[in-house]
Structure formats: structure tokens, C-alpha cells
Design a protein around this motif. Structure first.
Motif, PDB file in Angstrom:
ATOM      1  N   CYS A 197       5.936   7.034  -1.254  1.00  0.00           N
ATOM      2  CA  CYS A 197       4.583   6.956  -0.687  1.00  0.00           C
ATOM      3  C   CYS A 197       4.272   8.242   0.077  1.00  0.00           C
ATOM      4  N   CYS A 200       2.899   7.144   4.178  1.00  0.00           N
ATOM      5  CA  CYS A 200       3.843   6.783   5.251  1.00  0.00           C
ATOM      6  C   CYS A 200       5.223   7.407   5.039  1.00  0.00           C
ATOM      7  N   CYS A 211       1.083   0.383   6.131  1.00  0.00           N
ATOM      8  CA  CYS A 211       0.599   1.518   5.353  1.00  0.00           C
ATOM      9  C   CYS A 211      -0.471   1.020   4.374  1.00  0.00           C
ATOM     10  N   CYS A 214       0.993   1.763   0.384  1.00  0.00           N
ATOM     11  CA  CYS A 214       2.109   1.053  -0.262  1.00  0.00           C
ATOM     12  C   CYS A 214       2.335  -0.348   0.309  1.00  0.00           C
ATOM     13  N   ASN A 216       3.995  -0.986   3.195  1.00  0.00           N
ATOM     14  CA  ASN A 216       5.029  -0.899   4.233  1.00  0.00           C
ATOM     15  C   ASN A 216       4.474  -1.496   5.520  1.00  0.00           C
TER      16      ASN A 216
HETATM   17 ZN   LIG Z   1       3.159   3.957   2.490  1.00  0.00          ZN
END
Ligand SMILES: [Zn+2]
Length: 227
Positions: A197, A200, A211, A214, A216
Motif C-alpha cells: 500500500c 499507509c 487506511c 487498503c 489497514n
Molecule cells: Zn494502506
């Protein structure tokens, strides 16, 4: 182990944490655990329900009778599992003794409210606590399969990543950044795409943040199937 009925409101939770751990950041730890673990409950539900229906397809036979009821039950069951995983994470960091059960009751009250933590819930927590990590995870996925039948279609790696995300949130709440980073490395061993990603960079985020690209601290469906 036997759970005590102690622990009540915010002030009591702060005092109990400080008394038990000889630290002075109980208020902050409780607030961060609540924020980080509640976000993970919401994200897991989204990954198991919304994402699965969006990307795998909706099977009318699998739609629960009451989606709201199923959502509440899934999040409550997730919180129960998180209590035990967070206990293991706090013990690994050395903040609590592995065999000392106070943190289980304490965190259950922080996450769910004292009135929710009855004898039945205490029994469920102790049942998980008796099991080694893999058996615990298997028991949790079986509970999810009952509450959210569509969760059977979620990518398996999601269930491997989830307990580690709980451990990372716990390490972050307890101020152990190095441990959070090491645990993230364990997650990338299971899903290499985490590092890809460009927003992040796969790093552990501040508590309560996620994030947008993605997903996260709990990755979106496309990322879970990327490897
Ligand atoms: Zn990310």
C-alpha cells in the motif's frame, strides 16, 4: 481461573488498571483499547458481511433473518474473543501475569459495559481462555459461521490476520510501538500485499485510524485475495 465481579464505570476501570499494573495511564489505556478494538469489531463485520456479499455474491439462503440482530451478536461475540486475545497480548508484553484473570473481566466491562458482562458471558470468556491460540480461533470462526453464515466465504487469511490485529491494537494502547511493529511483520508473513500500500506503507496506524486505500488495520477484500 475464576472471574471477579469487580470493575464498574470509567473511573473504577481507571483505578483498577492503575492499582493492578502499578501504572498511571489506566484512563488512556482503557479509552484506546475501546477505540481500537471497537473499530476492529466494525471492520471484521464489514469484511465478513458487506464485503463478502459485494465480492462473492449474495446467496438469498444465507441472508440472516434479522441483519441488525446478527450484526449485534457478531460484534458482541467478537468482543468476547478480543478480550481473551488482548489478555494474551498484554501478558506477552509483561503488563499482566498470564494466569491472572482480572484483565479479562476488566476489558469485557470496558468494551461491552458492566451490565452486559453476566455469568453466561464470563463462562464464554473463560472457555476461550482455556484454549491454546489456534483452538481459540477455530472456536471463534465456528461461532461466526453460526451467527453470520456468509462468513464461511470470507478469505481464510482474514481469520489469521484478525487476532494479530487485536494484539497490535493492545500493544499500541499499552504504548509498546516496537511490539506493534513486530506483530505487523508477522501479518505481512501471512499476506505480503500489506506492504504494497503506497498510502499507509503497511505500518501500524494510530489507534482508531484506518487506511482509506487498503483498509489497514483489517484489509479490504481485494487486498486479502491479492497474494
Ligand atoms: Zn494502506
Amino acid at each position: 481461573m475464576k472471574l471477579e465481579r469487580r470493575a464498574a464505570g470509567d473511573a473504577d476501570a481507571t483505578d483498577e488498571f492503575n492499582d493492578r499494573t502499578h501504572r498511571d495511564d489506566g484512563a488512556s489505556v482503557a479509552a484506546k483499547l475501546k477505540e481500537g478494538l471497537t473499530l476492529l469489531q466494525e471492520l471484521l463485520y464489514c469484511r465478513l458481511h458487506g464485503d463478502v456479499q459485494r465480492f462473492v455474491g449474495k446467496d438469498s439462503m444465507l441472508v440472516p433473518l434479522s441483519e441488525l440482530k446478527a450484526q449485534l451478536e457478531a460484534k458482541t461475540e467478537t468482543a468476547i474473543f478480543q478480550v481473551v486475545e488482548s489478555h494474551a497480548a498484554a501478558a506477552a508484553i509483561g503488563v499482566i501475569e498470564p494466569q491472572d484473570p482480572w484483565y479479562l473481566q476488566w476489558l469485557a466491562c470496558v468494551l461491552l459495559g458492566k451490565s452486559m458482562v453476566d455469568a453466561e458471558m464470563r463462562a464464554k470468556i473463560l472457555e476461550y481462555a482455556k484454549k491454546p491460540p489456534r483452538r481459540r480461533l477455530l472456536a471463534f470462526t465456528n461461532v461466526l459461521a453460526r451467527v453470520l453464515p456468509e462468513s464461511r466465504q470470507a478469505p481464510l487469511v482474514l481469520f489469521t490476520l484478525f487476532p494479530l490485529s487485536v494484539h497490535i491494537a493492545t500493544a499500541a494502547a499499552l504504548g509498546d510501538v516496537g511490539r506493534a511493529t513486530a506483530l505487523r511483520k508477522q501479518q505481512t508473513d501471512h499476506l505480503a500485499a500489506i506492504d504494497d500500500c503506497n498510502v499507509c506503507k503497511g505500518r501500524p496506524l494510530k489507534i482508531g485510524k484506518q487506511c482509506p486505500k487498503c483498509g489497514n488495520p483489517l484489509w479490504k477484500h481485494q487486498w486479502l485475495v491479492a497474494d
